[in-house]
Design an enzyme around this catalytic site. Sequence first.
Site, PDB file in Angstrom:
ATOM      1  N   ARG A 151      -2.124  -8.008  -9.142  1.00 43.03           N
ATOM      2  CA  ARG A 151      -0.871  -8.051  -8.355  1.00 43.03           C
ATOM      3  C   ARG A 151       0.028  -6.840  -8.614  1.00 43.03           C
ATOM      4  NH1 ARG A 151      -1.107 -13.598  -9.854  1.00 43.03           N
ATOM      5  NH2 ARG A 151      -2.010 -14.768  -8.123  1.00 43.03           N
ATOM      6  N   LYS A 188       3.539   4.587   0.674  1.00 44.74           N
ATOM      7  CA  LYS A 188       2.611   4.007   1.663  1.00 44.74           C
ATOM      8  C   LYS A 188       1.197   4.118   1.104  1.00 44.74           C
ATOM      9  CE  LYS A 188       4.794   4.499   6.164  1.00 44.74           C
ATOM     10  NZ  LYS A 188       4.743   5.206   7.452  1.00 44.74           N
ATOM     11  N   GLU A 216       2.365  18.891   8.411  1.00 49.93           N
ATOM     12  CA  GLU A 216       3.443  17.974   8.007  1.00 49.93           C
ATOM     13  C   GLU A 216       4.740  18.748   7.751  1.00 49.93           C
ATOM     14  OE1 GLU A 216       3.453  14.703   8.060  1.00 49.93           O
ATOM     15  OE2 GLU A 216       1.342  14.147   8.101  1.00 49.93           O
ATOM     16  N   LYS A 218      12.244  13.580   2.575  1.00 48.39           N
ATOM     17  CA  LYS A 218      11.541  12.294   2.610  1.00 48.39           C
ATOM     18  C   LYS A 218      12.171  11.303   1.625  1.00 48.39           C
ATOM     19  CE  LYS A 218       7.164   9.984   2.783  1.00 48.39           C
ATOM     20  NZ  LYS A 218       5.730  10.068   2.958  1.00 48.39           N
ATOM     21  N   GLU A 221      10.258   0.998   6.680  1.00 49.71           N
ATOM     22  CA  GLU A 221      10.124   1.555   8.023  1.00 49.71           C
ATOM     23  C   GLU A 221      10.664   0.633   9.124  1.00 49.71           C
ATOM     24  OE1 GLU A 221       6.552   4.018   8.490  1.00 49.71           O
ATOM     25  OE2 GLU A 221       6.515   3.388  10.577  1.00 49.71           O
ATOM     26  N   ARG A 257      12.884   5.538   8.831  1.00 41.15           N
ATOM     27  CA  ARG A 257      11.588   6.030   8.338  1.00 41.15           C
ATOM     28  C   ARG A 257      10.593   6.268   9.469  1.00 41.15           C
ATOM     29  NH1 ARG A 257       8.245   4.487   2.831  1.00 41.15           N
ATOM     30  NH2 ARG A 257       6.602   6.014   3.184  1.00 41.15           N
ATOM     31  N   ASN A 310       7.080   9.663  11.403  1.00 44.83           N
ATOM     32  CA  ASN A 310       5.835   9.594  12.177  1.00 44.83           C
ATOM     33  C   ASN A 310       5.839  10.522  13.379  1.00 44.83           C
ATOM     34  OD1 ASN A 310       4.580   7.547  10.597  1.00 44.83           O
ATOM     35  ND2 ASN A 310       6.031   6.106  11.468  1.00 44.83           N
ATOM     36  N   HIS A 315       2.726  11.844  15.151  1.00 48.64           N
ATOM     37  CA  HIS A 315       1.580  11.064  14.676  1.00 48.64           C
ATOM     38  C   HIS A 315       1.021  10.085  15.713  1.00 48.64           C
ATOM     39  CE1 HIS A 315       2.828  12.703  10.851  1.00 48.64           C
ATOM     40  NE2 HIS A 315       1.828  12.130  10.224  1.00 48.64           N
ATOM     41  N   HIS A 355      -2.651  10.817  15.732  1.00 51.67           N
ATOM     42  CA  HIS A 355      -3.637   9.861  15.202  1.00 51.67           C
ATOM     43  C   HIS A 355      -4.678   9.504  16.252  1.00 51.67           C
ATOM     44  CE1 HIS A 355      -1.353   7.924  11.567  1.00 51.67           C
ATOM     45  NE2 HIS A 355      -2.050   8.973  11.225  1.00 51.67           N
ATOM     46  N   HIS A 357      -6.086  16.263   9.468  1.00 55.59           N
ATOM     47  CA  HIS A 357      -4.973  15.399   9.874  1.00 55.59           C
ATOM     48  C   HIS A 357      -3.738  16.225  10.261  1.00 55.59           C
ATOM     49  CE1 HIS A 357      -2.068  12.163   9.899  1.00 55.59           C
ATOM     50  NE2 HIS A 357      -1.357  12.821   9.014  1.00 55.59           N
TER      51      HIS A 357
HETATM   52  N1  GLY Z   1       3.921   9.620   6.248  1.00 51.92           N
HETATM   53  C1  GLY Z   1       5.016   8.926   6.791  1.00 51.92           C
HETATM   54  C2  GLY Z   1       5.672   8.013   5.824  1.00 51.92           C
HETATM   55  O1  GLY Z   1       5.387   8.051   4.642  1.00 51.92           O
HETATM   56  O2  GLY Z   1       6.495   7.223   6.224  1.00 51.92           O
END
Ligand code: GLY
Length: 354
Positions: free
Chosen positions: A115, A137, A179, A218, A228, A232, A236, A239, A243, A254
């Site tokens: 956990r 993430k 990025e 960030k 998010e 947040r 993206n 993306h 993606h 990427h």
């Molecule tokens: N890569 C986008 C984020 O971490 O929210």
Amino acid sequence: MKKLDIKTPSCESTVWCGEGALAKVLPEALEGRQIFTVTDSNVYELYRELVSRELAPRGHVHVIPAGERSKNYSCLMGILKAMLASGLRRGGTVVALGGGVVGDIAGLAASLYMRGVRLVQVPTTLLSQVDSSVGGKTAIDLCGVKNVVGTFYQPETVIADPVFFDTLPAREIRCGLGEIIKYGALDKDIYIKLIENKNRLARPEFLKGIVYDCIAHKAEVVAADEREGGIRKTLNLGHTTGHAFELFYKRRSHGEFVLIGMYYELYIALRSGICAPEYAQSLISLIKSVVDVPAYENVAEACAGAVHDKKNVGSREIVMVVPAAPGEPRELRLDIGEYTRLLCECAAETEGKK
Ligand code: GLY
């Protein structure tokens, strides 16, 4: 070396960024701990000496095959079984030494094992330093959908040291620049630095400074919105389409797909009257200074993958974040039919210009 603390409702995370961070912080972060290292075959080959000196003496080292294809369920199970077999205890620490794939899957394993055990991210690529190692993430891909199974799980420590850039191929630098330019479309100060240094974006002296700026941006966003629910989502940018294209066209990195996604979405932002033409042109010139944007065929088929994007709320509506003005991204919602039509139009116009 600079330090950034990120406080979220779930925990506190410290990012150490800059030259000397690895030599100073890693031994301190691991002192007296039982550790379990996850790395990939490329990084293991390149940094055997570091692994044998700092990591192997403190616990098991698990090496996964390099590449996005390792972000799957069986690789995750392999890591979890190795954790159990090595006797990793609840007080132990997982060290993720590698790029985005290693950070994502090792982070997910750390969040699941007993956990949750402590996690130290040691990102070795430009992309993982500016983006994926920070903010908690974690994920694997499933049934061809990227990052669809994962958790939010903050690393205790992130060590972002430019020492790793010496061994990065040009493709990896381009990937990280994808990025970085995304951050330029979110943050006015970063945008100005990118424009002023357009001809030297890939130079190590420039990268060393801009990595900190991107992480600082960030860190602020993640501290305000870890899960998010709001701001947040701006991270993206590029993306949604990036993606979808990445899954369909493959072959590029990427970060390159983030740039291509940004280019196609800028077209939508222009056509929708959200983005001023001059600003769009300056972003497009930044994008083109890093990647050659293709006039793709089969765009309608490729962008169908965007329906799986996690930002979407309905099954026919695409939600994306597009640049509006310097430092001002905006959310845009489009019906899938309109989204597809505009992307096809963009591909046709791009073809016409070639
Ligand atoms: N890569 C986008 C984020 O971490 O929210």
